[in-house]
Design a protein around this motif. Structure first.
Motif, PDB file in Angstrom:
ATOM      1  N   PRO A 167       0.816  -1.213   0.000  1.00 52.17           N
ATOM      2  CA  PRO A 167       0.000   0.000   0.000  1.00 52.17           C
ATOM      3  C   PRO A 167       0.854   1.269   0.000  1.00 52.17           C
ATOM      4  O   PRO A 167       0.920   2.008   0.984  1.00 52.17           O
ATOM      5  N   ASP A 168       1.504   1.513  -1.114  1.00 48.94           N
ATOM      6  CA  ASP A 168       2.361   2.681  -1.269  1.00 48.94           C
ATOM      7  C   ASP A 168       2.623   2.881  -2.756  1.00 48.94           C
ATOM      8  O   ASP A 168       2.286   2.032  -3.588  1.00 48.94           O
ATOM      9  N   SER A 169       3.229   4.000  -3.103  1.00 46.14           N
ATOM     10  CA  SER A 169       3.628   4.261  -4.481  1.00 46.14           C
ATOM     11  C   SER A 169       4.917   3.517  -4.785  1.00 46.14           C
ATOM     12  O   SER A 169       5.797   3.401  -3.922  1.00 46.14           O
ATOM     13  N   LYS A 170       5.040   3.045  -6.009  1.00 43.35           N
ATOM     14  CA  LYS A 170       6.236   2.302  -6.402  1.00 43.35           C
ATOM     15  C   LYS A 170       7.445   3.223  -6.526  1.00 43.35           C
ATOM     16  O   LYS A 170       8.555   2.878  -6.117  1.00 43.35           O
ATOM     17  N   ASP A 171       7.231   4.402  -7.082  1.00 41.11           N
ATOM     18  CA  ASP A 171       8.320   5.331  -7.351  1.00 41.11           C
ATOM     19  C   ASP A 171       8.303   6.497  -6.365  1.00 41.11           C
ATOM     20  O   ASP A 171       7.394   6.631  -5.541  1.00 41.11           O
ATOM     21  N   GLN A 172       9.279   7.351  -6.467  1.00 38.88           N
ATOM     22  CA  GLN A 172       9.333   8.563  -5.651  1.00 38.88           C
ATOM     23  C   GLN A 172       8.332   9.591  -6.184  1.00 38.88           C
ATOM     24  O   GLN A 172       8.119   9.672  -7.386  1.00 38.88           O
ATOM     25  N   PRO A 173       7.714  10.388  -5.305  1.00 41.62           N
ATOM     26  CA  PRO A 173       7.807  10.295  -3.847  1.00 41.62           C
ATOM     27  C   PRO A 173       6.940   9.158  -3.315  1.00 41.62           C
ATOM     28  O   PRO A 173       5.910   8.831  -3.887  1.00 41.62           O
ATOM     29  N   ASN A 174       7.362   8.565  -2.208  1.00 37.19           N
ATOM     30  CA  ASN A 174       6.576   7.519  -1.567  1.00 37.19           C
ATOM     31  C   ASN A 174       6.639   7.705  -0.058  1.00 37.19           C
ATOM     32  O   ASN A 174       7.391   8.537   0.446  1.00 37.19           O
ATOM     33  N   LEU A 175       5.862   6.922   0.667  1.00 34.92           N
ATOM     34  CA  LEU A 175       5.755   7.075   2.116  1.00 34.92           C
ATOM     35  C   LEU A 175       6.635   6.102   2.896  1.00 34.92           C
ATOM     36  O   LEU A 175       7.117   6.427   3.977  1.00 34.92           O
ATOM     37  N   THR A 176       6.858   4.904   2.370  1.00 33.02           N
ATOM     38  CA  THR A 176       7.518   3.869   3.165  1.00 33.02           C
ATOM     39  C   THR A 176       9.038   3.881   3.080  1.00 33.02           C
ATOM     40  O   THR A 176       9.708   3.298   3.931  1.00 33.02           O
ATOM     41  N   LYS A 341       5.556  21.251   6.999  1.00 31.31           N
ATOM     42  CA  LYS A 341       4.583  21.469   5.923  1.00 31.31           C
ATOM     43  C   LYS A 341       3.415  20.491   5.947  1.00 31.31           C
ATOM     44  O   LYS A 341       2.406  20.701   5.258  1.00 31.31           O
ATOM     45  N   GLY A 342       3.523  19.405   6.721  1.00 37.47           N
ATOM     46  CA  GLY A 342       2.452  18.420   6.742  1.00 37.47           C
ATOM     47  C   GLY A 342       2.574  17.433   5.598  1.00 37.47           C
ATOM     48  O   GLY A 342       3.524  17.454   4.816  1.00 37.47           O
ATOM     49  N   PHE A 343       1.586  16.556   5.486  1.00 39.90           N
ATOM     50  CA  PHE A 343       1.613  15.510   4.468  1.00 39.90           C
ATOM     51  C   PHE A 343       0.905  15.958   3.207  1.00 39.90           C
ATOM     52  O   PHE A 343      -0.219  16.466   3.260  1.00 39.90           O
ATOM     53  N   PRO A 344       1.545  15.768   2.070  1.00 38.60           N
ATOM     54  CA  PRO A 344       0.880  16.113   0.811  1.00 38.60           C
ATOM     55  C   PRO A 344      -0.238  15.131   0.528  1.00 38.60           C
ATOM     56  O   PRO A 344      -0.118  13.926   0.790  1.00 38.60           O
ATOM     57  N   ARG A 345      -1.333  15.619   0.024  1.00 40.77           N
ATOM     58  CA  ARG A 345      -2.455  14.743  -0.298  1.00 40.77           C
ATOM     59  C   ARG A 345      -2.112  13.918  -1.532  1.00 40.77           C
ATOM     60  O   ARG A 345      -1.610  14.443  -2.521  1.00 40.77           O
TER      61      ARG A 345
END
Length: 362
Positions: A167-176, A341-345
């Motif tokens: 449950p994350d993006s494969k490429d940058q930017p990502n969360l994990t 800045k918080g988390f980007p949506r």
């Protein structure tokens, strides 16, 4: 004796077992959007878990069959220095539970004519007879000096499944970061994008601070007690969700605190949208919710849990959110969030129709 809750429900020929690990509430809550999508595409989810994770999903989906699996009996140490030792000490019980759930799943495949299995970090919930999916955001399991061993062991279990969904993006930017990405792997990996049961809504702010707790005991209670005392001097309205899934919902108002023992997904979504700042663990499911709702947060990682400590440090380094160790947290530290800045949506969503082809047997 394993129990099953059997409501007035006719199962279909498209039954899918979905089984989150009972480790706090995160694994269960991130399965909620998966269950909804299964229903949307005509599948009948059958829920299997134990403890608070099972109770939460039973409250969210009372119309679905739910089955109690053996408990891994995960418990944190009171002292973070003993965290790894506590897990090692409990490992025989965990291994026994994995063997037992594997036998249980074998029977369930036949009993419900399952067309597929989705396991969120339950290592024994798979079958060679039907497509089996493992959901995790940790391809690498951080454990200090033994990270390479714990990671290889985890990947060994993942290889037993047909596919692994991250449950994350494969490429940058990502969360994990390095948790959910490997430089080279023979595993059948598919990236879903961040998963959240919540939707961003433009609602008037009611609370200056939302506290949301989760995680195994005794650390959940220890943080609850610390924050209850420390936030007495907070200037503003506080919504305090304890993360204790009990038979009845309880609400208490004391001074500037509004306490809930637990909330449903609909209530949590409303609470997030009505709160200015979130104080929470740096568990990955909460991180995905924050990213989905474009919210600012202050993190207190669970002591001794390498994954949460890694994520908290990563988000601080990237200027998204500050954090403090549990024993070092002071209410004044919440002022630091103004500097972040918080988390980007994130707008990335999974292609569920494509993913669920796996269960059509075509």
């Amino acid at each position: 004796m394993l129990k099953a809750y059997l409501p007035n429900l006719k199962t279909t020929e498209k039954n899918i077992l979905i089984a989150p690990l009972n480790w706090g509430l995160g694994h269960a809550t991130r399965c909620i959007p998966v269950i909804r999508e299964l229903q949307h595409f005509g599948f009948t989810p059958i829920i299997a878990s134990d403890g608070v994770a099972l109770r939460l999903l039973q409250k969210e989906f009372p119309e679905l069959i739910s089955i109690e699996l053996p408990s891994y009996e995960i418990e944190y140490a009171k002292d973070e220095k003993d965290f790894k030792w506590k897990l090692i000490k409990n490992s025989p019980k965990m291994i026994q539970a994995i063997f037992e759930e594997k036998k249980k799943v074998k029977a369930l495949v036949k009993q419900y004519d399952l067309k597929g299995i989705i396991s969120d970090n339950r290592l024994g919930v798979y079958s060679k007879k039907v497509p089996s999916v493992f959901i995790t955001h940790q391809l690498n399991v951080l454990s200090g000096k033994t990270t390479w061993i714990s990671s290889k062991l985890h990947q060994f279990f993942i290889a037993k499944f047909t596919e692994c969904w991250i449950p994350d993006s494969k490429d940058q930017p990502n969360l994990t970061g390095k948790l959910g990405h490997l430089e080279d792997s023979s595993l059948n990996l598919k990236y879903l994008g961040p998963l959240s049961r919540l939707v961003k809504k433009n609602l008037p702010l009611r609370y200056d601070l939302m506290v949301i707790l989760s995680g195994p005991e005794p650390q959940r209670t220890m943080l609850e007690e610390k924050l209850t005392e420390e936030l007495k001097n907070y200037k503003g309205k506080i919504l305090f969700i304890k993360g204790k899934v009990e038979t009845e919902q309880k609400t208490t108002i004391e001074d500037h605190f509004t306490y809930y023992n637990f909330m449903t997904s609909e209530e949590v979504e409303k609470a997030f949208n009505e709160s200015d700042l979130v104080l929470c663990r740096s568990g990955y499911t909460t991180v995905m919710d924050l990213a989905k709702l474009d919210k600012k947060a202050f993190f207190i990682p669970t002591p001794g849990q390498f994954e949460q400590e890694y994520l908290a440090k990563r988000f601080k380094r990237k200027g998204m959110a500050p954090f403090a160790k549990q024993d070092e947290f002071k209410v004044e530290k919440l002022l630091e969030t103004d500097l972040y800045k918080g988390f980007p949506r994130t707008g990335e969503t999974a292609n569920w129709k494509q993913l669920f082809i796996l269960f059509h047997g075509e």
